[in-house]
Write an enzyme that holds these catalytic residues in place. Structure first.
Site, PDB file in Angstrom:
ATOM      1  N   ASP A   1       0.842  -1.187   0.000  1.00  0.00           N
ATOM      2  CA  ASP A   1       0.000   0.000   0.000  1.00  0.00           C
ATOM      3  C   ASP A   1       0.881   1.243   0.000  1.00  0.00           C
ATOM      4  O   ASP A   1       1.942   1.242   0.619  1.00  0.00           O
ATOM      5  CB  ASP A   1      -0.788  -0.059   1.317  1.00  0.00           C
ATOM      6  CG  ASP A   1      -1.973   0.842   1.371  1.00  0.00           C
ATOM      7  OD1 ASP A   1      -3.089   0.344   1.237  1.00  0.00           O
ATOM      8  OD2 ASP A   1      -1.767   2.055   1.577  1.00  0.00           O
TER       9      ASP A   1
ATOM     10  N   LYS B   1      -2.976   3.282  -3.736  1.00  0.00           N
ATOM     11  CA  LYS B   1      -4.304   3.716  -4.132  1.00  0.00           C
ATOM     12  C   LYS B   1      -4.702   4.864  -3.221  1.00  0.00           C
ATOM     13  O   LYS B   1      -5.454   4.696  -2.295  1.00  0.00           O
ATOM     14  CB  LYS B   1      -5.289   2.548  -4.014  1.00  0.00           C
ATOM     15  CG  LYS B   1      -6.675   2.809  -4.516  1.00  0.00           C
ATOM     16  CD  LYS B   1      -7.433   1.497  -4.677  1.00  0.00           C
ATOM     17  CE  LYS B   1      -7.573   0.762  -3.358  1.00  0.00           C
ATOM     18  NZ  LYS B   1      -8.426   1.461  -2.400  1.00  0.00           N
TER      19      LYS B   1
ATOM     20  N   MET C   1      -8.758  11.031   6.950  1.00  0.00           N
ATOM     21  CA  MET C   1      -9.033  11.440   5.568  1.00  0.00           C
ATOM     22  C   MET C   1      -9.927  12.680   5.524  1.00  0.00           C
ATOM     23  O   MET C   1     -10.832  12.777   4.695  1.00  0.00           O
ATOM     24  CB  MET C   1      -9.664  10.274   4.784  1.00  0.00           C
ATOM     25  CG  MET C   1      -8.645   9.160   4.523  1.00  0.00           C
ATOM     26  SD  MET C   1      -9.389   7.581   3.960  1.00  0.00           S
ATOM     27  CE  MET C   1      -9.821   6.791   5.530  1.00  0.00           C
TER      28      MET C   1
END
Lengths: 259, 259
Positions: B38, B59, B171
């Site tokens: 990741d 990603k 986020m």
């Protein structure tokens, strides 16, 4: 023995199995002069601190065998002698467990503090059940809450339910009936729920059920403290067999029937 | 190379610094045949997997360089060849990050899965600030929530505020203005708030402020992703200097003025 200024490492011991410690935690233990050991931590952790004097300062909920003020005095005293004190706390030191008070006490005394994170039992419980705590199909988060009212007051269960986050309830086994009843005022009876006792240790036991049967099933199966109670739709993704009391390995999950 | 049946280890890489990996994670990496990495994980982690073929499957939010379905196919394909695949995810694998879908995909294919927990950046952020996430004087828990609406929908900020838990928002940097405004409808402007960027890595930066100034201060100081936003009275216990952009060590905290 450190002949310069002492310090305290607030060390998260994780949920039980020693290989769930971080590499940083293992390094801190290896050079510790004094280890103050919480009784929720795996006692075998002392094998990683061969040089240290070990002092057990267990303090189970309700049974205050070592008063908090005394633990804080011990830490300060040894650090002020120039020693490296490692205060070992079960799970993650910064989640419940009075780290806030210990940090304040040490800083007031001008003692250097290092914090080493660890795995909290709620995450180990999710690993045991083979689920994400925040599956995006079901929720946008997870709330870790304590039901230990003496320490934190009564949580607002209706407000917690309204968040639609997964709930990971710590120290709730003594009040499992009343907290389940309170959640049932806001959540449907079929909401997936689980209890994982001794999560992340070799003694791990799991129960997968529904909120309306949570308290009765946990009682029938003889689940007690320490345990994490999980409530929320994300819990329903577990493929562990329903009602399982065995600590089946995750590898078995592949062949288990979907819950 | 494993010549028997393959398996996938879903491995939590923690927040960045390699010594925040668990001992179990280090062991899994040491015997990995294939590592799927990741891009939120520290790329130096591959040094712990000397035998492995390394495939980068980054990603980042919004920029889907490697589609989720492709990552799942890769894991299945290598495991079905009998290889030990280690899927490395930043932070804690079971908190955000689509572990739920990856687990379901692997189980559907009958592939054995092991989950290795790790340190989520919210805990590393608290360690950096020198605070408990759940100081009992201030709250009875902590809620980890994502503001990544594409994945999880819009959180109910009023409901989250009503829980009076500490909020750890992941986020959220792209929407910091609107989420702060939403929280200000329920929480006082002086509620302590913090941003910790790259928590638990050598690049860690911290900002300590109040909810009413959160968005402006983060913007002024140039904070961006990846970062954890913390909101709640427990955050006010931080003794790190206000407005600090330096990754001051915890040891400095003892001499810092209380916030």
């Amino acid at each position: 023995m450190n002949t310069n200024s002492g310090k305290v490492t607030l060390l998260s011991a994780g949920p039980g199995e020693l290989d769930l410690l971080t590499l940083r935690a293992a390094k801190a233990l290896a050079v510790a002069d004094v280890v103050l050991l919480d009784d929720l931590a795996n006692p075998e952790i002392v094998s990683l601190a061969p040089q240290a004097r070990v002092i057990r300062v267990g303090k189970r909920g309700g049974c205050r065998s070592t008063p908090q003020a005394f633990i804080e005095r011990l830490m300060r005293r040894y650090a002020q002698k120039g020693l490296h004190v490692v205060r070992v706390k079960g799970g993650e030191a910064l989640l419940f467990g009075r780290a806030g008070e210990e940090l304040a006490s040490l800083r007031e005394a001008g003692i250097a503090v290092e914090i080493v994170n660890g795995i909290s039992s709620g995450f180990a419980a999710a690993a045991g059940l083979g689920i994400s705590l925040t599956h995006r199909r079901h929720c946008h988060g997870v709330t870790f809450v304590t039901a230990h009212t003496e320490d934190h007051g009564e949580p607002d269960w209706a407000a917690l339910a309204a968040t639609r986050t997964t709930l990971a309830i710590y120290m709730g086994m003594r009040r499992i009936g009343s907290l389940a009843a309170a959640l049932l005022e806001s959540l449907p009876g079929h909401t997936p729920a689980a209890v994982v006792q001794w999560a992340g240790s070799i003694h791990e036991r799991r129960l997968l059920t529904r909120l309306e049967r949570l308290a009765a099933d946990a009682d029938d199966a003889g689940f007690g403290s320490p345990a994490v109670i999980l409530v929320g739709d994300a819990i329903g993704e577990s493929v562990q067999a329903l009602w399982s009391q065995d600590a089946a390995s995750c590898d078995d999950a592949a062949s288990a029937r979907a819950a």
